[in-house]
Each structure stands twice: as structure tokens, then as C-alpha cells.
Design an enzyme around this catalytic site. Structure first.
Site, PDB file in Angstrom:
ATOM      1  N   ARG A  24       0.825  -1.215   0.000  1.00 38.28           N
ATOM      2  CA  ARG A  24       0.000   0.000   0.000  1.00 38.28           C
ATOM      3  C   ARG A  24       0.856   1.261   0.000  1.00 38.28           C
ATOM      4  NH1 ARG A  24      -4.104  -1.657   4.740  1.00 38.28           N
ATOM      5  NH2 ARG A  24      -5.127  -3.424   3.759  1.00 38.28           N
ATOM      6  N   ARG A  28      -3.074   6.706   1.522  1.00 34.36           N
ATOM      7  CA  ARG A  28      -3.592   7.908   2.182  1.00 34.36           C
ATOM      8  C   ARG A  28      -2.587   8.607   3.103  1.00 34.36           C
ATOM      9  NH1 ARG A  28      -8.869   5.682   4.897  1.00 34.36           N
ATOM     10  NH2 ARG A  28      -7.668   3.736   4.785  1.00 34.36           N
ATOM     11  N   ARG A  37      -6.724  11.455  -5.410  1.00 29.88           N
ATOM     12  CA  ARG A  37      -7.978  10.713  -5.204  1.00 29.88           C
ATOM     13  C   ARG A  37      -9.174  11.654  -5.235  1.00 29.88           C
ATOM     14  NH1 ARG A  37      -9.453   6.006  -0.736  1.00 29.88           N
ATOM     15  NH2 ARG A  37     -11.684   5.979  -1.163  1.00 29.88           N
ATOM     16  N   ASP A  74      -6.984  -2.844  -6.765  1.00 30.23           N
ATOM     17  CA  ASP A  74      -7.529  -3.469  -5.562  1.00 30.23           C
ATOM     18  C   ASP A  74      -7.846  -4.919  -5.876  1.00 30.23           C
ATOM     19  OD1 ASP A  74      -8.669  -2.620  -2.724  1.00 30.23           O
ATOM     20  OD2 ASP A  74     -10.084  -4.051  -3.581  1.00 30.23           O
ATOM     21  N   TYR A 149     -15.002 -12.079   0.627  1.00 32.44           N
ATOM     22  CA  TYR A 149     -15.725 -10.822   0.411  1.00 32.44           C
ATOM     23  C   TYR A 149     -16.983 -11.052  -0.434  1.00 32.44           C
ATOM     24  CZ  TYR A 149     -11.719  -8.200   2.221  1.00 32.44           C
ATOM     25  OH  TYR A 149     -10.729  -7.690   3.018  1.00 32.44           O
TER      26      TYR A 149
END
Length: 341
Positions: A24, A28, A37, A74, A149
Site C-alpha cells: 500500500r 492515504r 484521489r 484493488d 468478500y
């Protein structure tokens, strides 16, 4: 020919100092990522807009002397490409409309690669932009992790919905896994064709499984993917990261045939020396919260990790993804420590 230290390490070549990338690393904690973003309509739009995805993939390499770029995407683009509803809610993470034993037939694997074409364009753009000594990493989520998921509808600490589904509906679960295995093979083969040097299989939910379930849901699908990719891309370099595999790590590495084994931060530093072949490259495994805290404890742990893996090919990384509250100066310190001691 330009040497790519990280790729060489995956292929079994020990370096004087370990190469480094960070799971990652485009994220952020970087203000420039947050600014980019904000230009998108949402997280999936960012993943599917090559211009923006290329930009955020390159941002960490502009700041830090990292040895690799990983394409920005992702693991849940695969269920999205299969026709399942996937959305990302601010502060909640991914939300999917859960599938059941009757809705698996409505998935559309024949359309998946067309849907994923923008991600492949991102890889092509990164290949053109990267310095020749930098490794380009592609990836996908492993079938069991993606299935948790798809069945549960969101992340879970115990994956109870998927675990129950697998034992209550074994035929339907097998059909889902077959779809995910073949789609992952096609996707990774396309990533290599688009310019990836190496790919990583993210088995983010390898924990909470008994040994029989681990064989059936983790080892076997990952082995099939490795074999399927290499049937199309001979000797394809592949990193396996089965987070939480614990005592199953050695079996996973041996049975799947991955080139390198990612270790999560709970893996003891003497595990590799005690249980893994001396020539098997490993990747990891600093606790991301040690990176948040920084200071002497971080320096000491970095040194301990490098020392523990100094007798084998080693890629320095975190033992899970970097978290948003990580101070940028601590990341700079980490990379300086790894590179120069």
C-alpha cells in the site's frame, strides 16, 4: 542489461542490502495521493482511470528510493469484473451484494478481462514511465480471500460466512473457486503481457482455517494459479503472501511453487531459518504500527529483521499494508535504514 535488484531477489539472488517496497505504498499517508484521489469519482473510479492510477503508483517513488512500483488497483476488481456489485463506502471499506449458491451462475467470467482493460493500461503506462532498474509489480487477490468478500459482503475478522458456505454448499463453493482461479490466471497472464516483472498473490485471509480447509481453499487454488500462469508465461516470478498462515507457511511455499514467500509481522524471525529452505526468498516483515511509532524501537526492529534474513534472498517490506496515519518522515527513515544501515 540493467539489473533490477528486487526482481533478482525474487528469482533467488541475495543482495548486499535487501531491496525494499511497501505494501500500500501508494496510499492515504501521502498528501499527494489524497489530492489525486479527490479528482476521481470514488475509489473504483481511481482504480479504473489509468492516468490517475499511474500518477498515484509513481508518487511514492518520487519521494522515496523504493526498488519497485506496484500498480494501483484493488483485489476486489475481480468480483467487480465478474458482475458482482462492489462499492467502497467512506470509513466502511468495501461493500458487496453477497452471492449465494444460486447466484454464482450469474457471474460473467467471459467479460472479466475486458472490464479489467483499464488496469492493464495502467501497467503499460507504468512500464513506460519507470526507470529501468525499478521492478514493476502486478497482483491479484487469491481465490479464498476474494471469495470471503463475495460471500460475506464485506471484510470480516473470522470469515464465518464464507467458512460456513464452503462446508454447507461444497459444490457451489467449488464452482466459485474454479471461476476465481481461471479468472486470476487470465488476469495475471495479461499483467505480464502488459509489462509486469513479478506478481504477488494476496491471500489476506489465510488465517482461521483448519489444516484440511487450508489445503483445499488456500494451497490448492494458489498452486493452480501458479501452474496456470506459468503454462502461459514460463518461469513467471510470483510472490505468495498468505497472511496469517502461521504453521502452514512451509507447506504453502513448497506446495504452491511460488518464488518468494511474504511473511506477516506475527511470523517469528527465526521461522525462516528453522523451517524454510535456505534458498527460498522471503519478504517482510515489519509491523506497520512500529512504522507509525518510529524512533529507536523501529530502528532496532529493522536491524533485527535484516540480520535474521541476512543468509538468504530477502525483500524488506512491512508485514501488512502501511496505515494512513503513518508519518512520512518515518517512511523516509525506514528506507534510509534499510538502504544504508
Amino acid at each position: 542489461m540493467t539489473v533490477k535488484p528486487l526482481l533478482a531477489t525474487v528469482l533467488g539472488e541475495r543482495q548486499a542490502r535487501p531491496p525494499i517496497w511497501i505494501m500500500r505504498q501508494a496510499g492515504r499517508y501521502l498528501p499527494e495521493y489524497r489530492a489525486t484521489r479527490a479528482q476521481s469519482k470514488g475509489f473504483l473510479d481511481l482504480c479504473y482511470t489509468p492516468e490517475l492510477a499511474i500518477e498515484v503508483s509513481l508518487q511514492p517513488l518520487r519521494r522515496f528510493d523504493l526498488d519497485a512500483a506496484i500498480m494501483f488497483s484493488d483485489i476486489l476488481v475481480i468480483p467487480d469484473a465478474l458482475g458482482q456489485s462492489v462499492r467502497f463506502a467512506q470509513g466502511e471499506g468495501p461493500i458487496l451484494d453477497p452471492i449465494d449458491e444460486t447466484s454464482i451462475a450469474s457471474l460473467t467470467p467471459e467479460k472479466a478481462l475486458d472490464h479489467l482493460a483499464p488496469v492493464l493500461e495502467t501497467l503499460k503506462g507504468l512500464r513506460a514511465a519507470l526507470a529501468p532498474e525499478k521492478t514493476l509489480i502486478g497482483f491479484c487477490g487469491s481465490p479464498w480471500t476474494v471469495a470471503t468478500y463475495m460471500i460475506g459482503g464485506r471484510g470480516s475478522t473470522d470469515q464465518a460466512a464464507a467458512r460456513l458456505f464452503a462446508v454447507r454448499h461444497p459444490e457451489a463453493f467449488g464452482q466459485l473457486m474454479d471461476i476465481l482461479v481461471q479468472t486470476s490466471i487470465d488476469y495475471l497472464v495479461a499483467q505480464f503481457a502488459a509489462g509486469a516483472d513479478v506478481v504477488q498473490l494476496f491471500e489476506s485471509w489465510a488465517l482461521n482455517l483448519d489444516d484440511q480447509a487450508f489445503d483445499e481453499r488456500v494451497i490448492n487454488p494458489n498452486r493452480r494459479i501458479v501452474e496456470g500462469v506459468r503454462a502461459k508465461v514460463p518461469n513467471a516470478p510470483i510472490i505468495g503472501f498468505p497472511r496469517g498462515a502461521a504453521g502452514n507457511l512451509a507447506r504453502y511455499a513448497a506446495a504452491t511453487g511460488v518464488n518468494a514467500l511474504g511473511l506477516d509481522y506475527a511470523t517469528p524471525l527465526d521461522f525462516a531459518a528453522r523451517y524454510l529452505p535456505k534458498d527460498l526468498p522471503v519478504q517482510g516483515n515489519l509491523d506497520p504500527l512500529r512504522l507509525v511509532a518510529g524512533g529507536a524501537q523501529m530502528d532496532n526492529r529493522i536491524d533485527a529483521i535484516i540480520e535474521a534474513f541476512s543468509d538468504r534472498p530477502h525483500i524488506f517490506n512491512l508485514g501488512h499494508g502501511i496505515v494512513p496515519e503513518t508519518p512520512i518522515e518515518n517512511v523516509a527513515r525506514l528506507i534510509e535504514r534499510v538502504k544504508n544501515g
